[in-house]
Design a protein around this motif. Structure first.
Motif, PDB file in Angstrom:
ATOM      1  N   UNK A 190       0.820  -1.205   0.000  1.00  0.00           N
ATOM      2  CA  UNK A 190       0.000   0.000   0.000  1.00  0.00           C
ATOM      3  C   UNK A 190       0.860   1.264   0.000  1.00  0.00           C
ATOM      4  N   UNK A 191       2.072   1.174   0.518  1.00  0.00           N
ATOM      5  CA  UNK A 191       2.968   2.333   0.542  1.00  0.00           C
ATOM      6  C   UNK A 191       3.435   2.721  -0.857  1.00  0.00           C
ATOM      7  N   UNK A 192       3.308   1.822  -1.823  1.00  0.00           N
ATOM      8  CA  UNK A 192       3.712   2.129  -3.195  1.00  0.00           C
ATOM      9  C   UNK A 192       2.522   2.589  -4.041  1.00  0.00           C
ATOM     10  N   UNK A 193       1.365   2.737  -3.425  1.00  0.00           N
ATOM     11  CA  UNK A 193       0.165   3.147  -4.154  1.00  0.00           C
ATOM     12  C   UNK A 193      -0.254   4.564  -3.769  1.00  0.00           C
ATOM     13  N   UNK A 194       0.704   5.475  -3.814  1.00  0.00           N
ATOM     14  CA  UNK A 194       0.385   6.885  -3.589  1.00  0.00           C
ATOM     15  C   UNK A 194      -0.456   7.381  -4.762  1.00  0.00           C
ATOM     16  N   UNK A 195      -1.023   8.564  -4.611  1.00  0.00           N
ATOM     17  CA  UNK A 195      -1.884   9.093  -5.674  1.00  0.00           C
ATOM     18  C   UNK A 195      -1.128   9.226  -6.989  1.00  0.00           C
ATOM     19  N   UNK A 196       0.109   9.680  -6.927  1.00  0.00           N
ATOM     20  CA  UNK A 196       0.927   9.813  -8.147  1.00  0.00           C
ATOM     21  C   UNK A 196       1.222   8.463  -8.760  1.00  0.00           C
ATOM     22  N   UNK A 197       1.631   7.507  -7.918  1.00  0.00           N
ATOM     23  CA  UNK A 197       1.925   6.168  -8.424  1.00  0.00           C
ATOM     24  C   UNK A 197       0.680   5.486  -8.972  1.00  0.00           C
ATOM     25  N   UNK A 198      -0.465   5.735  -8.347  1.00  0.00           N
ATOM     26  CA  UNK A 198      -1.712   5.121  -8.826  1.00  0.00           C
ATOM     27  C   UNK A 198      -2.033   5.574 -10.249  1.00  0.00           C
ATOM     28  N   UNK A 199      -1.762   6.826 -10.550  1.00  0.00           N
ATOM     29  CA  UNK A 199      -2.015   7.329 -11.905  1.00  0.00           C
ATOM     30  C   UNK A 199      -1.149   6.595 -12.928  1.00  0.00           C
ATOM     31  N   UNK A 200       0.105   6.340 -12.564  1.00  0.00           N
ATOM     32  CA  UNK A 200       1.009   5.621 -13.465  1.00  0.00           C
ATOM     33  C   UNK A 200       0.588   4.153 -13.617  1.00  0.00           C
ATOM     34  N   UNK A 201       0.192   3.549 -12.498  1.00  0.00           N
ATOM     35  CA  UNK A 201      -0.253   2.158 -12.540  1.00  0.00           C
ATOM     36  C   UNK A 201      -1.528   2.016 -13.362  1.00  0.00           C
ATOM     37  N   UNK A 202      -2.443   2.955 -13.201  1.00  0.00           N
ATOM     38  CA  UNK A 202      -3.687   2.902 -13.945  1.00  0.00           C
ATOM     39  C   UNK A 202      -3.435   3.077 -15.444  1.00  0.00           C
ATOM     40  N   UNK A 203      -2.491   3.930 -15.778  1.00  0.00           N
ATOM     41  CA  UNK A 203      -2.139   4.113 -17.196  1.00  0.00           C
ATOM     42  C   UNK A 203      -1.628   2.805 -17.794  1.00  0.00           C
ATOM     43  N   UNK A 204      -0.761   2.110 -17.064  1.00  0.00           N
ATOM     44  CA  UNK A 204      -0.240   0.822 -17.540  1.00  0.00           C
ATOM     45  C   UNK A 204      -1.363  -0.210 -17.658  1.00  0.00           C
ATOM     46  N   UNK A 205      -2.274  -0.195 -16.687  1.00  0.00           N
ATOM     47  CA  UNK A 205      -3.421  -1.103 -16.733  1.00  0.00           C
ATOM     48  C   UNK A 205      -4.285  -0.845 -17.957  1.00  0.00           C
ATOM     49  N   UNK A 206      -4.530   0.431 -18.240  1.00  0.00           N
ATOM     50  CA  UNK A 206      -5.350   0.810 -19.388  1.00  0.00           C
ATOM     51  C   UNK A 206      -4.724   0.335 -20.702  1.00  0.00           C
ATOM     52  N   UNK A 207      -3.420   0.436 -20.787  1.00  0.00           N
ATOM     53  CA  UNK A 207      -2.745  -0.007 -22.007  1.00  0.00           C
ATOM     54  C   UNK A 207      -2.872  -1.521 -22.177  1.00  0.00           C
ATOM     55  N   UNK A 208      -2.688  -2.253 -21.078  1.00  0.00           N
ATOM     56  CA  UNK A 208      -2.856  -3.707 -21.133  1.00  0.00           C
ATOM     57  C   UNK A 208      -4.297  -4.064 -21.467  1.00  0.00           C
ATOM     58  N   UNK A 209      -5.239  -3.350 -20.857  1.00  0.00           N
ATOM     59  CA  UNK A 209      -6.659  -3.576 -21.123  1.00  0.00           C
ATOM     60  C   UNK A 209      -6.964  -3.415 -22.608  1.00  0.00           C
ATOM     61  N   UNK A 210      -6.445  -2.358 -23.211  1.00  0.00           N
ATOM     62  CA  UNK A 210      -6.685  -2.091 -24.628  1.00  0.00           C
ATOM     63  C   UNK A 210      -6.117  -3.193 -25.508  1.00  0.00           C
ATOM     64  N   UNK A 211      -4.911  -3.648 -25.186  1.00  0.00           N
ATOM     65  CA  UNK A 211      -4.299  -4.707 -25.994  1.00  0.00           C
ATOM     66  C   UNK A 211      -5.057  -6.028 -25.850  1.00  0.00           C
ATOM     67  N   UNK A 212      -5.461  -6.347 -24.631  1.00  0.00           N
ATOM     68  CA  UNK A 212      -6.169  -7.598 -24.405  1.00  0.00           C
ATOM     69  C   UNK A 212      -7.533  -7.602 -25.085  1.00  0.00           C
ATOM     70  N   UNK A 213      -8.277  -6.512 -24.933  1.00  0.00           N
ATOM     71  CA  UNK A 213      -9.624  -6.472 -25.510  1.00  0.00           C
ATOM     72  C   UNK A 213      -9.585  -6.499 -27.034  1.00  0.00           C
ATOM     73  N   UNK A 214      -8.489  -6.030 -27.618  1.00  0.00           N
ATOM     74  CA  UNK A 214      -8.350  -6.093 -29.067  1.00  0.00           C
ATOM     75  C   UNK A 214      -8.202  -7.525 -29.565  1.00  0.00           C
ATOM     76  N   UNK A 215      -7.817  -8.429 -28.655  1.00  0.00           N
ATOM     77  CA  UNK A 215      -7.613  -9.831 -29.041  1.00  0.00           C
ATOM     78  C   UNK A 215      -8.792 -10.728 -28.664  1.00  0.00           C
ATOM     79  N   UNK A 216      -9.772 -10.170 -27.964  1.00  0.00           N
ATOM     80  CA  UNK A 216     -10.914 -10.961 -27.525  1.00  0.00           C
ATOM     81  C   UNK A 216     -11.871 -11.198 -28.691  1.00  0.00           C
ATOM     82  N   UNK A 217     -12.560 -12.350 -28.650  1.00  0.00           N
ATOM     83  CA  UNK A 217     -13.585 -12.651 -29.637  1.00  0.00           C
ATOM     84  C   UNK A 217     -14.881 -12.916 -28.904  1.00  0.00           C
ATOM     85  N   UNK A 218     -15.979 -12.756 -29.631  1.00  0.00           N
ATOM     86  CA  UNK A 218     -17.300 -13.025 -29.036  1.00  0.00           C
ATOM     87  C   UNK A 218     -17.574 -14.514 -28.950  1.00  0.00           C
TER      88      UNK A 218
END
Length: 225
Positions: free
Chosen positions: A197-225
């Protein structure tokens, strides 16, 4: 076994099914004969079995079309789509970029299950066991699984598109999570990063969320119905 001789009748029946396409959902007997190279009498005999098992139907206009059994097999194929093949490389990338534990959760009843995870090389990290079952009502991934699968989740998670947990399940652990969905909007699971939790400051959370969003975008591009 790839050079083994097949069964002629089966191959002929499959060639009939292969004759249909998105642009040609209905075909006359003559069109089927032209596209398959089979005699009309052969097609009619095979059509009896194909109709019996729901693989082909004949409408009142005399034209043939694919039956519901084909859709059922397609649905089973999509269900068996190998998530591991696309998730594991992405989890490795996410963990390397964030230097935190990356994991993917699915819902099973009133529990969430860690299906896949990748931990960073750093000495102090959040450790998760693949297959571990945890409560849905605590933790970022639980919030995501609830919010994006129906009406059980809170509006803030849905509006923000992600969930944050700070010491909810373990006092020393924090996590961020985003949904992974198919093109039709169906929820596949929750992608998360977790760590001290000490590494999840507000600034770090923004960076982590950005990385998550990028992974999310790549993964969803590979998903099929």
């Amino acid at each position: 076994m790839s050079d083994a001789k097949g069964v002629d009748a089966v191959e002929r029946a499959l060639s009939i099914l292969d004759a249909f396409s998105k642009d040609l959902p209905e075909l006359t007997l003559t069109e089927l004969s032209t596209r398959t190279g089979l005699y009309k009498s052969t097609i009619l005999r095979l059509a009896v079995s194909l109709e019996k098992f729901g693989y082909m139907l004949r409408g009142e206009n005399g034209k043939f079309r694919l039956g519901p059994a084909v859709w059922r097999l397609g649905a089973q194929y999509r269900h068996s789509f190998d998530l591991a093949a696309i998730l594991r490389p992405e989890l490795e990338t996410l963990s390397e970029v964030t230097q935190e534990t990356a994991s993917f959760y699915i819902r099973e009843g009133d529990m969430r299950v860690c299906l896949f995870r990748c931990e960073p090389a750093r000495a102090i990290r959040h450790t998760i066991t693949e297959g571990a079952r945890m409560a849905l009502d605590r933790g970022a991934s639980g919030k995501v699984l609830l919010a994006f699968a129906g009406t059980e989740g809170d509006r803030a998670t849905i509006a923000n598109g992600y969930a944050l947990s700070l010491g909810e399940r373990e006092a020393e652990v924090a996590a961020l999570s985003v949904p992974i969905r198919r093109p039709d909007g169906q929820l596949v699971g929750a992608l998360s990063v977790s760590g001290l939790i000490t590494r999840f400051s507000e600034t770090n959370r923004a960076q982590l969320l950005h990385a998550l969003r990028e992974s999310q975008s790549r993964l969803e591009a590979q998903m099929i119905n």
